[in-house]
Design an enzyme around this catalytic site. Structure first.
Site, PDB file in Angstrom:
ATOM      1  N   CYS A  56      -1.077   6.184   9.114  1.00 47.37           N
ATOM      2  CA  CYS A  56       0.159   5.536   9.548  1.00 47.37           C
ATOM      3  C   CYS A  56      -0.145   4.340  10.437  1.00 47.37           C
ATOM      4  CB  CYS A  56       1.006   6.509  10.370  1.00 47.37           C
ATOM      5  SG  CYS A  56       2.025   7.557   9.376  1.00 47.37           S
ATOM      6  N   CYS A  61       6.400  -4.318  15.843  1.00 51.97           N
ATOM      7  CA  CYS A  61       5.977  -3.413  16.916  1.00 51.97           C
ATOM      8  C   CYS A  61       4.512  -3.711  17.256  1.00 51.97           C
ATOM      9  CB  CYS A  61       6.117  -1.959  16.490  1.00 51.97           C
ATOM     10  SG  CYS A  61       7.792  -1.538  16.007  1.00 51.97           S
ATOM     11  N   CYS A  94       6.578  -6.239   7.726  1.00 50.38           N
ATOM     12  CA  CYS A  94       7.735  -5.707   8.445  1.00 50.38           C
ATOM     13  C   CYS A  94       8.178  -6.742   9.473  1.00 50.38           C
ATOM     14  CB  CYS A  94       7.378  -4.401   9.142  1.00 50.38           C
ATOM     15  SG  CYS A  94       8.765  -3.692  10.062  1.00 50.38           S
ATOM     16  N   CYS A 110       3.216   8.661   0.739  1.00 58.45           N
ATOM     17  CA  CYS A 110       3.846   7.794   1.741  1.00 58.45           C
ATOM     18  C   CYS A 110       4.133   6.437   1.091  1.00 58.45           C
ATOM     19  CB  CYS A 110       2.866   7.660   2.908  1.00 58.45           C
ATOM     20  SG  CYS A 110       3.401   6.544   4.203  1.00 58.45           S
ATOM     21  N   CYS A 160       1.426  -1.685  15.697  1.00 56.80           N
ATOM     22  CA  CYS A 160       1.411  -1.389  14.262  1.00 56.80           C
ATOM     23  C   CYS A 160       0.798  -2.524  13.444  1.00 56.80           C
ATOM     24  CB  CYS A 160       2.852  -1.127  13.814  1.00 56.80           C
ATOM     25  SG  CYS A 160       3.055  -0.962  12.039  1.00 56.80           S
ATOM     26  N   GLU A 217       0.823  -1.197   0.000  1.00 55.47           N
ATOM     27  CA  GLU A 217       0.000   0.000   0.000  1.00 55.47           C
ATOM     28  C   GLU A 217       0.860   1.250   0.000  1.00 55.47           C
ATOM     29  OE1 GLU A 217      -3.718  -2.067   2.359  1.00 55.47           O
ATOM     30  OE2 GLU A 217      -2.733  -0.389   3.314  1.00 55.47           O
TER      31      GLU A 217
HETATM   32  N1  SAH Z   1       9.317   1.261  10.090  1.00 59.83           N
HETATM   33  C1  SAH Z   1       9.514   2.662  10.094  1.00 59.83           C
HETATM   34  C2  SAH Z   1       8.740   3.371   9.010  1.00 59.83           C
HETATM   35  C3  SAH Z   1       7.301   2.971   8.782  1.00 59.83           C
HETATM   36  S1  SAH Z   1       6.150   3.174  10.122  1.00 59.83           S
HETATM   37  C4  SAH Z   1       9.194   3.250  11.441  1.00 59.83           C
HETATM   38  O1  SAH Z   1       8.621   2.562  12.255  1.00 59.83           O
HETATM   39  O2  SAH Z   1       9.574   4.388  11.661  1.00 59.83           O
HETATM   40  C5  SAH Z   1       5.650   4.833   9.979  1.00 59.83           C
HETATM   41  C6  SAH Z   1       5.155   5.455  11.299  1.00 59.83           C
HETATM   42  O3  SAH Z   1       3.824   5.011  11.639  1.00 59.83           O
HETATM   43  C7  SAH Z   1       6.028   5.123  12.502  1.00 59.83           C
HETATM   44  O4  SAH Z   1       6.377   6.274  13.229  1.00 59.83           O
HETATM   45  C8  SAH Z   1       5.108   4.240  13.301  1.00 59.83           C
HETATM   46  O5  SAH Z   1       5.447   4.240  14.623  1.00 59.83           O
HETATM   47  C9  SAH Z   1       3.761   4.838  13.025  1.00 59.83           C
HETATM   48  N2  SAH Z   1       2.621   4.006  13.429  1.00 59.83           N
HETATM   49  C10 SAH Z   1       2.563   2.670  13.560  1.00 59.83           C
HETATM   50  N3  SAH Z   1       1.345   2.282  14.000  1.00 59.83           N
HETATM   51  C11 SAH Z   1       0.615   3.416  14.136  1.00 59.83           C
HETATM   52  C12 SAH Z   1      -0.736   3.672  14.543  1.00 59.83           C
HETATM   53  N4  SAH Z   1      -1.570   2.701  14.874  1.00 59.83           N
HETATM   54  N5  SAH Z   1      -1.143   4.959  14.583  1.00 59.83           N
HETATM   55  C13 SAH Z   1      -0.319   5.970  14.209  1.00 59.83           C
HETATM   56  N6  SAH Z   1       0.950   5.781  13.805  1.00 59.83           N
HETATM   57  C14 SAH Z   1       1.414   4.522  13.780  1.00 59.83           C
HETATM   58 FE1  SF4 Z   2       7.746  -2.060  11.282  1.00 61.97          FE
HETATM   59 FE2  SF4 Z   2       5.440  -0.920  11.977  1.00 61.97          FE
HETATM   60 FE3  SF4 Z   2       7.442  -1.106  13.738  1.00 61.97          FE
HETATM   61 FE4  SF4 Z   2       7.660   0.592  11.642  1.00 61.97          FE
HETATM   62  S1  SF4 Z   2       6.176   0.710  13.309  1.00 61.97           S
HETATM   63  S2  SF4 Z   2       9.204  -0.841  12.435  1.00 61.97           S
HETATM   64  S3  SF4 Z   2       6.557  -0.598  10.081  1.00 61.97           S
HETATM   65  S4  SF4 Z   2       6.327  -2.835  12.818  1.00 61.97           S
END
Ligand code: SAH
Ligand code: SF4
Length: 333
Positions: A327, A106, A102, A95, A109, A81
């Site tokens: 995000c 986390c 990934c 974006c 996410c 996406e």
């Molecule tokens: N892996 C990298 C880049 C992609 S994630 C990273 O983690 O930085 C892009 C952003 O979306 C990150 O800052 C992540 O923490 C945030 N993100 C993840 N889950 C989210 C959610 N449920 N609501 C808002 N932002 C979120």
């Molecule tokens: Fe991966 Fe989501 Fe963590 Fe970014 S926030 S490192 S995309 S698992």
């Protein structure tokens, strides 16, 4: 489209052909070589056969039309996406995803929860840009330029370092897309090796680091990668990056209700972040079944503590929740 293959095919043609072809793809945003009418018909046919421009994607637009999500089907059937956000005053940001899923997992996410499939190729990364740039050009005629690109979609850009950097160079190259480096941002969960390498690239792009917690215990519980790269290691890599580049670094901090949004944690965060060229970006959490967003009141208090303590802080607004395009909501489903 395979840019290397295009160059190879056009090697046997007069030199200006490559320039014409690149312009057709990256500025005119054609989606079939038949539309490159300044190329001879036989060459167009050859190119359509060998380096087809078609990208297999679907568009979903939010109700207010400001957010547009592209779901792109890759050659092996996997889906990724990418998101287009139309801000005020003709600013359009895109974006991009860097991986299918990934591996960092986390807990907050959606991408992490979906697991990891593979890295994206350079063409799959730039293809997301092209797909949305074509959409913007053909559907929303009055404001048809992408002005900013962020690598904040699915995946961890620094675990696909070479391909991500090659795609950055294509975006930045004046003979290709020609987007200014200052309009390109990469977000990392804190992969120290990647931060170190980026410092040596001699590129004026922006670095963002997803911090989300000011102490290791909490951060490790939210982001397992913190067990490998602790906050201290990440910040010392950032300090070297700043020393080398003189560029500001943005720290993303999700506001998750009852998890990382207390006044005590704000104080702790301020003591880490009160440094020149550090900027905290507070991000409203997009709800998942595990966590809830902080209340606006809690965010206000958190922010005011940071300001009072002398840390630089801004607040981000959320886009496209209604089409699961915000995000952390990109899961390629
Ligand atoms: N892996 C990298 C880049 C992609 S994630 C990273 O983690 O930085 C892009 C952003 O979306 C990150 O800052 C992540 O923490 C945030 N993100 C993840 N889950 C989210 C959610 N449920 N609501 C808002 N932002 C979120
Ligand atoms: Fe991966 Fe989501 Fe963590 Fe970014 S926030 S490192 S995309 S698992």
């Amino acid at each position: 489209m395979d840019l290397k293959l295009l160059e190879k095919i056009l090697n046997s043609e007069p030199r200006y052909r490559l320039k014409q072809a690149r312009k057709a793809v990256f500025s005119d945003l054609i989606d079939s070589w038949q539309d490159a009418t300044n190329l001879p018909l036989a060459l167009r046919e050859k190119l359509d056969g060998k380096v087809p421009l078609f990208i297999d994607g679907e568009i979903y637009a939010s109700k207010d039309g400001k957010t547009v999500k592209a779901v792109i089907k890759l050659k092996d059937g996997l889906k990724i996406e990418a998101v287009l956000m139309r801000h005020a005053r003709g600013r359009n940001s895109v974006c991009l995803s860097s991986q299918v899923g990934c591996p960092l997992g986390c807990g907050f996410c959606a991408t992490g929860a979906a697991g990891f499939k593979r890295n994206l190729t350079v063409d799959e990364i730039t293809g997301q840009y092209l797909f949305l740039a074509r959409y913007l050009k053909n559907s929303i005629k009055e404001e048809n330029k992408i002005t900013n690109v962020v690598y904040m979609g699915m995946g961890e850009p620094f675990l696909n370092y070479e391909n991500v950097m090659s795609s950055v160079r294509i975006l930045n190259d004046k003979g290709l897309i020609g987007l200014g480096a200052r309009h390109i941002s990469i977000s990392t969960a804190g992969i120290v090796d990647g931060i170190k390498k980026l410092a040596n690239e001699n590129l004026q792009i922006n670095l963002a680091v997803s911090l989300h917690a000011p102490d290791d215990k909490l951060r490790s519980s939210l982001m397992p990668i913190n067990k490998k790269y602790s906050i201290k290691r990440v910040l010392s890599a950032v300090d070297r990056y700043i020393e080398k580049t003189g560029r500001r670094v943005m720290f993303e901090y999700l506001m998750i209700k009852g998890i990382n949004d207390s006044p005590a944690l704000a104080k702790k965060l301020a003591s880490l972040m009160k440094r020149p060229l550090y900027l905290i970006n507070l991000i409203p959490y997009n709800p998942t079944d595990k966590f809830k967003p902080s209340t606006p009141e809690a965010i206000k208090i958190f922010k005011s503590i940071l300001e009072k303590e002398g840390a630089a802080v801004t607040q981000r607004h959320s886009f496209g929740q209604d089409i699961n395009a915000a995000c952390g909501q990109l899961a390629g489903k």
